[in-house]
Every structure is written in structure tokens, then in C-alpha cells.
Design a protein around this motif. Structure first.
Motif, PDB file in Angstrom:
ATOM      1  N   ASN B  56      36.789  27.488  44.911  1.00 24.48           N
ATOM      2  CA  ASN B  56      37.764  28.066  45.829  1.00 24.48           C
ATOM      3  C   ASN B  56      39.138  28.298  45.201  1.00 24.48           C
ATOM      4  O   ASN B  56      40.161  28.031  45.825  1.00 24.48           O
ATOM      5  CB  ASN B  56      37.894  27.154  47.062  1.00 24.48           C
ATOM      6  CG  ASN B  56      38.359  27.936  48.269  1.00 24.48           C
ATOM      7  OD1 ASN B  56      38.154  29.147  48.343  1.00 24.48           O
ATOM      8  ND2 ASN B  56      39.011  27.249  49.195  1.00 24.48           N
ATOM      9  N   LEU B  57      39.172  28.791  43.972  1.00 26.49           N
ATOM     10  CA  LEU B  57      40.459  29.106  43.343  1.00 26.49           C
ATOM     11  C   LEU B  57      40.978  30.418  43.917  1.00 26.49           C
ATOM     12  O   LEU B  57      40.312  31.447  43.840  1.00 26.49           O
ATOM     13  CB  LEU B  57      40.289  29.238  41.831  1.00 26.49           C
ATOM     14  CG  LEU B  57      40.128  27.933  41.060  1.00 26.49           C
ATOM     15  CD1 LEU B  57      39.852  28.217  39.587  1.00 26.49           C
ATOM     16  CD2 LEU B  57      41.368  27.061  41.210  1.00 26.49           C
ATOM     17  N   LYS B  58      42.167  30.366  44.507  1.00 25.11           N
ATOM     18  CA  LYS B  58      42.725  31.560  45.148  1.00 25.11           C
ATOM     19  C   LYS B  58      43.898  32.085  44.328  1.00 25.11           C
ATOM     20  O   LYS B  58      44.676  31.320  43.762  1.00 25.11           O
ATOM     21  CB  LYS B  58      43.188  31.221  46.570  1.00 25.11           C
ATOM     22  CG  LYS B  58      42.043  30.820  47.493  1.00 25.11           C
ATOM     23  CD  LYS B  58      42.411  31.097  48.928  1.00 25.11           C
ATOM     24  CE  LYS B  58      41.302  30.680  49.900  1.00 25.11           C
ATOM     25  NZ  LYS B  58      39.974  31.176  49.534  1.00 25.11           N
ATOM     26  N   LEU B  59      44.002  33.409  44.286  1.00 27.78           N
ATOM     27  CA  LEU B  59      45.059  34.064  43.527  1.00 27.78           C
ATOM     28  C   LEU B  59      45.676  35.167  44.382  1.00 27.78           C
ATOM     29  O   LEU B  59      45.140  35.523  45.432  1.00 27.78           O
ATOM     30  CB  LEU B  59      44.484  34.673  42.241  1.00 27.78           C
ATOM     31  CG  LEU B  59      43.864  33.685  41.242  1.00 27.78           C
ATOM     32  CD1 LEU B  59      43.049  34.429  40.213  1.00 27.78           C
ATOM     33  CD2 LEU B  59      44.949  32.861  40.576  1.00 27.78           C
ATOM     34  N   ALA B  60      46.802  35.718  43.912  1.00 27.86           N
ATOM     35  CA  ALA B  60      47.437  36.838  44.613  1.00 27.86           C
ATOM     36  C   ALA B  60      47.630  37.982  43.636  1.00 27.86           C
ATOM     37  O   ALA B  60      48.060  37.780  42.503  1.00 27.86           O
ATOM     38  CB  ALA B  60      48.777  36.411  45.185  1.00 27.86           C
ATOM     39  N   GLU B  61      47.302  39.186  44.084  1.00 25.34           N
ATOM     40  CA  GLU B  61      47.481  40.362  43.225  1.00 25.34           C
ATOM     41  C   GLU B  61      48.943  40.775  43.191  1.00 25.34           C
ATOM     42  O   GLU B  61      49.783  40.259  43.944  1.00 25.34           O
ATOM     43  CB  GLU B  61      46.619  41.519  43.751  1.00 25.34           C
ATOM     44  CG  GLU B  61      45.160  41.380  43.349  1.00 25.34           C
ATOM     45  CD  GLU B  61      44.433  42.728  43.399  1.00 25.34           C
ATOM     46  OE1 GLU B  61      44.937  43.686  42.794  1.00 25.34           O
ATOM     47  OE2 GLU B  61      43.388  42.781  44.048  1.00 25.34           O
ATOM     48  N   LEU B  62      49.255  41.750  42.345  1.00 31.64           N
ATOM     49  CA  LEU B  62      50.638  42.224  42.209  1.00 31.64           C
ATOM     50  C   LEU B  62      51.225  42.686  43.537  1.00 31.64           C
ATOM     51  O   LEU B  62      52.416  42.533  43.790  1.00 31.64           O
ATOM     52  CB  LEU B  62      50.679  43.399  41.215  1.00 31.64           C
ATOM     53  CG  LEU B  62      50.645  43.022  39.731  1.00 31.64           C
ATOM     54  CD1 LEU B  62      50.440  44.276  38.894  1.00 31.64           C
ATOM     55  CD2 LEU B  62      51.916  42.306  39.312  1.00 31.64           C
ATOM     56  N   ASP B  63      50.381  43.258  44.401  1.00 26.28           N
ATOM     57  CA  ASP B  63      50.887  43.734  45.701  1.00 26.28           C
ATOM     58  C   ASP B  63      50.864  42.645  46.764  1.00 26.28           C
ATOM     59  O   ASP B  63      51.148  42.898  47.931  1.00 26.28           O
ATOM     60  CB  ASP B  63      50.053  44.937  46.175  1.00 26.28           C
ATOM     61  CG  ASP B  63      48.575  44.595  46.349  1.00 26.28           C
ATOM     62  OD1 ASP B  63      48.214  43.397  46.209  1.00 26.28           O
ATOM     63  OD2 ASP B  63      47.779  45.517  46.623  1.00 26.28           O
ATOM     64  N   GLY B  64      50.542  41.421  46.368  1.00 25.14           N
ATOM     65  CA  GLY B  64      50.574  40.297  47.305  1.00 25.14           C
ATOM     66  C   GLY B  64      49.242  39.998  47.951  1.00 25.14           C
ATOM     67  O   GLY B  64      49.080  38.973  48.619  1.00 25.14           O
ATOM     68  N   ARG B  65      48.251  40.897  47.779  1.00 28.51           N
ATOM     69  CA  ARG B  65      46.948  40.681  48.408  1.00 28.51           C
ATOM     70  C   ARG B  65      46.275  39.460  47.810  1.00 28.51           C
ATOM     71  O   ARG B  65      46.201  39.317  46.591  1.00 28.51           O
ATOM     72  CB  ARG B  65      46.058  41.920  48.208  1.00 28.51           C
ATOM     73  CG  ARG B  65      44.734  41.866  48.941  1.00 28.51           C
ATOM     74  CD  ARG B  65      43.912  43.117  48.656  1.00 28.51           C
ATOM     75  NE  ARG B  65      43.481  43.191  47.265  1.00 28.51           N
ATOM     76  CZ  ARG B  65      42.374  42.596  46.795  1.00 28.51           C
ATOM     77  NH1 ARG B  65      41.600  41.898  47.608  1.00 28.51           N
ATOM     78  NH2 ARG B  65      42.038  42.705  45.522  1.00 28.51           N
ATOM     79  N   ALA B  66      45.798  38.579  48.680  1.00 25.17           N
ATOM     80  CA  ALA B  66      45.138  37.362  48.191  1.00 25.17           C
ATOM     81  C   ALA B  66      43.683  37.649  47.859  1.00 25.17           C
ATOM     82  O   ALA B  66      43.038  38.480  48.494  1.00 25.17           O
ATOM     83  CB  ALA B  66      45.221  36.273  49.255  1.00 25.17           C
TER      84      ALA B  66
END
Lengths: 150, 191
Positions: B56-66
Motif C-alpha cells: 500500500n505505498l501511496k504516491l502523488a503525481e505532479l498534478d497532485g493526483r494520488a
């Protein structure tokens, strides 16, 4: 040949051989092992001087610091400081960063303080460097106490 | 007796010079500290048997989308940490872009977490022509993520390669060459 003269004549050769043999044994061969940043780049001294503050770093063999990536500011939000005075570094061309200067082995930086002003007692310092093996370290940020003048 | 004197002089000279050489070496500016257990190897390190990433490693893209790494289950996944202050990273990224373009339809997915200030990463991203997701966060959060994935020192570039079955294949500290990366990918593509 008298023994004393023979003794003296052999000193430089033996000295050079022992020092160079040790040096070769400690250089990272192609950087196969990577030191932690705090061992690769050690801030060894932050001391008040007559002109301000002198900061000294030691750099492990096979590693370098970028001249353009040093910064100093008051740790406690005081008045802005003058720019760090850094010596000219070795020229390095990078396809992404252009012409930059780097330091190897050691570097001293001076933070001048205007006449009549008090040198800061705590500084927030920042530096950044890489290993010649092709790995770079994140910028290091440290708050350090400045020692009194010797 | 007389022939022993020159030999004694030679031995004495060697001992004195050796001691002086050792002292100068150890006290010279830039003397290296001892390597210890905290050192890390540059290059590829195979993963332990049956090793998986933390769940369950969560990240955020450049536009903020998780997004989550779990979104890419079933793909050959390469997580490549980079930063704008890292010249070897900037040199390696075009190779990764080429790999994503060449093997993306065959099950490769590259993800590029930036160990950088978010704004610095956003400014640099267009020029680097990413064709894969770039993840951003605070530098501290990204260093923490990198530590979770096996790089405690924070050196860059750093990649983790995960097979389509979810098992970690290897970690790489430093750049991949195009040849070695293509070989690694072709060997492990799911399709």
C-alpha cells in the motif's frame, strides 16, 4: 658511505613509498562502496575569526562538493548575512549544469561580518556534493554552533 | 661489526620514514574516514529471495493526483528516484524514457519519484520529457520512501526493479546504461 649519510639519503625514498602505498590503498576504486554523506563531507570547524566566521570541510577521496551549492544563513532568523567567500574550485563541465566548480579534499569558506557587527553564534549551513562513482547526495542542511575565536 | 652498521642505518631509515608517511597520510586534509557498515555498494544488488515491497505505498503525481504502486500489479515496475540537483539522474532519465517508449506496451511501467522540492521538480519535468508518472512529495518524505525501499543513504540515482509477480528483482545505486537496462527489462517483461 658513512651510516648517517646513508640513513639520510634513504629517508625521502622510504617516506614517499610508504605514504603513496597507503594512499592508493584508501582510494575508492571506481566508487564501488559509497560513504554516508556525513562521512564523505565533514564540516570539521566553524570558528569566529577577526573578520567573521571561518568554516572548514574535509572531503573524502573520490568525492566532491559543488561550489555553487554552499549557503549560509542565520539559524535564529537574524539579520541577513553576507555571501560566503569561497575559493576558486576546480573547473568541471556538466552537460546539464554547464560549467561549474568543485572542491576535492578540503575547502575553507569565510563568512565576513561588517566592522562593528557581531559574528553569528549559530548558522544554518547547506552544502551538496557527489561521489565520482556517479552517485549524488541530497543537499545537507545543518545548524551549527560557531566556536569562539582561538 | 662494521658491515652491520650500514644495515642498521637502512632499517632505521625505513622505520622513521614509514612512521612519518603514516602520520602525513592520516593527518592530511581530506583524509577518508574508515569505511564501516554504513557504506553502500554502487551498482546493482540482487534482492533477497521472495522479497516484496511494503504494501500500500501511496504516491502523488505532479498534478497532485494520488496513486498507489498497487495500481501497477502485473507489470514489470521500475521505480527510479531522481532529483534536479543530481547530474547522473538527469543523464539517466532519457534512457528510461526510451525504455518506457520501447517496452511500455509489453508490460513495463517506470515511475519516477523526485527527491526534490515539488516546484523544482515541476519546473524541470517538461524539459525532461517524461512519458511515465513522476511522483512528488517533500524531500524528507521521498528520502523516507527511498529508505523504506532499501536506500538509507539517499544517494541518487536509485532504482528498484519489481517483477510482474510482485517480487523485488534488484536495486541499482547509480545509473543504468541503456544496454544493461534493456537486457534486464527484456529478461523480465511479462508479455
Amino acid at each position: 658511505m658513512p651510516p648517517l649519510i646513508r640513513f639520510a639519503s634513504l629517508l625521502p625514498l622510504a617516506f614517499a613509498l610508504s605514504a603513496s602505498a597507503l594512499d592508493l590503498s584508501r582510494k575508492p576504486p571506481g566508487g564501488s562502496e559509497l560513504l554516508p554523506a556525513d562521512q564523505a563531507f565533514q564540516l570539521v570547524s566553524a570558528q569566529r575569526t577577526a573578520e567573521g566566521v571561518r568554516l572548514s570541510w574535509m572531503i573524502a577521496p573520490g568525492y566532491y562538493l559543488y561550489r555553487q551549492r554552499f549557503a549560509a544563513e542565520p539559524a535564529d532568523g537574524g539579520a541577513p548575512l553576507a555571501a560566503l567567500r569561497l575559493p576558486k574550485g576546480a573547473a568541471k563541465h556538466d552537460e546539464h549544469f554547464g560549467d561549474v566548480e568543485i572542491y576535492t579534499e578540503a575547502v575553507d569558506a569565510d563568512l565576513p561580518v561588517a566592522r562593528g557587527q557581531t559574528a553569528p553564534t549559530r548558522l544554518k549551513l547547506r552544502w551538496q556534493g557527489c561521489a565520482e562513482a556517479g552517485v549524488c547526495y541530497p543537499p545537507v542542511s545543518r545548524i551549527v554552533d560557531v566556536a569562539a575565536a582561538p | 661489526m662494521s658491515s652491520a652498521r650500514p644495515n642498521l642505518a637502512i632499517v632505521a631509515a625505513c622505520v622513521v620514514a614509514l612512521a612519518a608517511g603514516v602520520a602525513v597520510f592520516l593527518l592530511r586534509p581530506g583524509a577518508a574516514p574508515d569505511l564501516d557498515d554504513a557504506s553502500a555498494s554502487v551498482g546493482a544488488t540482487p534482492a533477497a529471495a521472495n522479497e516484496r515491497l511494503p504494501a500500500n505505498l501511496k504516491l502523488a503525481e505532479l498534478d497532485g493526483r494520488a496513486f498507489s504502486l498497487d495500481d501497477y500489479k502485473g507489470k514489470l515496475l521500475i521505480i527510479n528516484f531522481w532529483a534536479t540537483w543530481c547530474a547522473p539522474c538527469l543523464h539517466e532519465i532519457p534512457v528510461l524514457v526510451t525504455m518506457q517508449q520501447r517496452y511500455g506496451t509489453k508490460g513495463l511501467q517506470i515511475i519516477g519519484p523526485a527527491v526534490d522540492d515539488i516546484e523544482d521538480a515541476r519546473r524541470a519535468a517538461p524539459g525532461l520529457k517524461f512519458n511515465y508518472p513522476v511522483a512528488v512529495g517533500t524531500p524528507e518524505a521521498m528520502l523516507d520512501l527511498m529508505s523504506q525501499l532499501g536506500n538509507e543513504q539517499g544517494g541518487l540515482p536509485f532504482s528498484v526493479v519489481i517483477g510482474a509477480d510482485g517480487l523485488v528483482l534488484e536495486r541499482q545505486l547509480g545509473e543504468y546504461s541503456e544496454v544493461e537496462l534493456a537486457a534486464l527489462i527484456e529478461k523480465n517483461l511479462p508479455n
